[in-house]
Write a protein that holds these residues in place. Structure first.
Motif, mmCIF file in Angstrom:
data_model
loop_
_atom_site.group_PDB
_atom_site.id
_atom_site.type_symbol
_atom_site.label_atom_id
_atom_site.label_comp_id
_atom_site.label_asym_id
_atom_site.label_seq_id
_atom_site.Cartn_x
_atom_site.Cartn_y
_atom_site.Cartn_z
ATOM 1 N N THR A 1 39.705 36.614 36.770
ATOM 2 C CA THR A 1 40.556 37.801 36.848
ATOM 3 C C THR A 1 40.789 38.139 38.310
ATOM 4 N N GLU A 2 42.037 38.211 38.709
ATOM 5 C CA GLU A 2 42.339 38.559 40.098
ATOM 6 C C GLU A 2 41.904 39.991 40.390
ATOM 7 N N TYR A 3 41.368 40.183 41.582
ATOM 8 C CA TYR A 3 40.874 41.507 41.981
ATOM 9 C C TYR A 3 41.331 41.780 43.406
ATOM 10 N N GLY A 4 42.203 42.775 43.530
ATOM 11 C CA GLY A 4 42.745 43.066 44.852
ATOM 12 C C GLY A 4 43.637 41.942 45.339
ATOM 13 N N GLU A 5 43.832 41.890 46.637
ATOM 14 C CA GLU A 5 44.746 40.907 47.209
ATOM 15 C C GLU A 5 44.124 39.524 47.337
ATOM 16 N N ILE B 1 37.354 37.883 40.163
ATOM 17 C CA ILE B 1 36.166 38.091 39.334
ATOM 18 C C ILE B 1 36.061 36.884 38.397
ATOM 19 N N VAL B 2 34.949 36.205 38.463
ATOM 20 C CA VAL B 2 34.734 34.980 37.695
ATOM 21 C C VAL B 2 33.672 35.246 36.631
ATOM 22 N N THR B 3 34.032 34.976 35.372
ATOM 23 C CA THR B 3 33.047 35.086 34.295
ATOM 24 C C THR B 3 32.480 33.700 34.032
ATOM 25 N N LEU B 4 31.171 33.602 34.157
ATOM 26 C CA LEU B 4 30.465 32.337 33.985
ATOM 27 C C LEU B 4 29.660 32.362 32.698
ATOM 28 N N LEU B 5 29.667 31.251 31.975
ATOM 29 C CA LEU B 5 28.743 31.082 30.854
ATOM 30 C C LEU B 5 27.596 30.227 31.361
ATOM 31 N N THR B 6 26.398 30.783 31.337
ATOM 32 C CA THR B 6 25.205 30.085 31.800
ATOM 33 C C THR B 6 24.310 29.801 30.597
ATOM 34 N N PRO B 7 23.280 28.981 30.772
ATOM 35 C CA PRO B 7 22.355 28.738 29.658
ATOM 36 C C PRO B 7 21.622 29.991 29.191
#
Length: 256
Positions: A13-17, A21-27
């Motif tokens: 998701t772009e945030y500001g200029e 924001i990166v959503t990570l799936l972890t174990p």
């Protein structure tokens, strides 16, 4: 606190200029981190924050959202972003994971492995993308506990595999959330809306749901069988798991 984790990118998701924001799936569950400057073409994060990428991510986390410090890509999966159909399937899988994954550290490694295997199969068996999505849906239904064993009638308990040639068809009942044997299907056909299937598809469904990705060979199903199973599994996901995602509509709009 700074820590490293294996992870797969499931949303950006772009945030500001300049930031992402990166959503990570972890174990151990999903985790949102800020990739500062991630939108800049020259950012060191560019190759590591695209959908479907897997790697080792170094994160600094305090009270709020974590900050991405470094990322080492282990599986870039470029093919998923170079082909529209594969991108659509990867997006569908990732969107579902974003909905059902618990936040870290309370998540499930099983879901992480499920997504990892599905994405790898898309990359290495692109001609079977539609069939891979059927297996994905069957596995997610099972993982969520939103479906019964597919090898027995949900009304009488009779086994559905190896049935008599005289009863070549079984049926799916959306009301009961499972398969009916031929006898129960005939008995309830007048007052239930049933989806009739070849009896052989009971075993296919069970295998799609339970066979691990590394052991799953080539899948061969007719177009009609694929359509029936997709209708069944989508109903289970939406009505019994409460899982409907926007990307499914885009998938359905493609001529796959």
């Amino acid at each position: 606190m700074v820590f490293n984790t294996d992870a797969i990118v499931i949303r950006t998701t772009e945030y500001g200029e300049n930031h992402v924001i990166v959503t990570l799936l972890t174990p151990s569950g999903k985790l949102a981190v800020m990739a500062r400057g991630g939108k800049r073409p020259q950012s060191r994060f560019v190759g590591a924050i695209q959908l479907g990428v897997e790697g080792v991510y170094s994160i600094r986390r305090g009270r709020g959202m974590g900050t991405l410090l470094q990322a080492e890509v282990t599986h870039s999966r470029r093919k998923l972003r170079e082909h529209l159909e594969l991108a659509a399937y990867a997006t569908y899988f990732a969107e579902q994971c974003a909905r059902i994954a618990e936040d870290a550290p309370d998540g499930s490694e099983a879901l992480y492995r499920l997504l990892q295997g599905a994405l790898e199969r898309l990359v290495h068996n692109p001609e079977e993308a539609s069939l891979t999505s059927l297996a994905w849906e069957a596995k997610v239904v099972r993982w969520l506990g939103a479906g019964p064993p597919w090898t027995a009638c949900v009304l009488c308990g009779q086994g559905l595999t190896g049935g008599a040639p005289a009863d070549p068809q079984i049926a799916y009942s959306g009301v009961h959330g499972g398969l009916l044997c031929a006898a129960c299907a005939r008995a309830h056909a007048d007052h239930l809306q049933l989806l009739f299937l070849a009896s052989s598809l009971a075993r296919v469904l069970e295998q799609l749901a339970t066979v691990p990705w590394p052991r799953m060979g080539r899948i061969r199903l007719s177009t009609a069988s694929q359509k029936s199973l997709r209708t069944l599994l989508r109903h289970q996901l939406s009505e019994y798991a409460g899982l409907s995602v926007k990307s499914a509509r885009f998938l359905d709009s493609l001529d796959l």
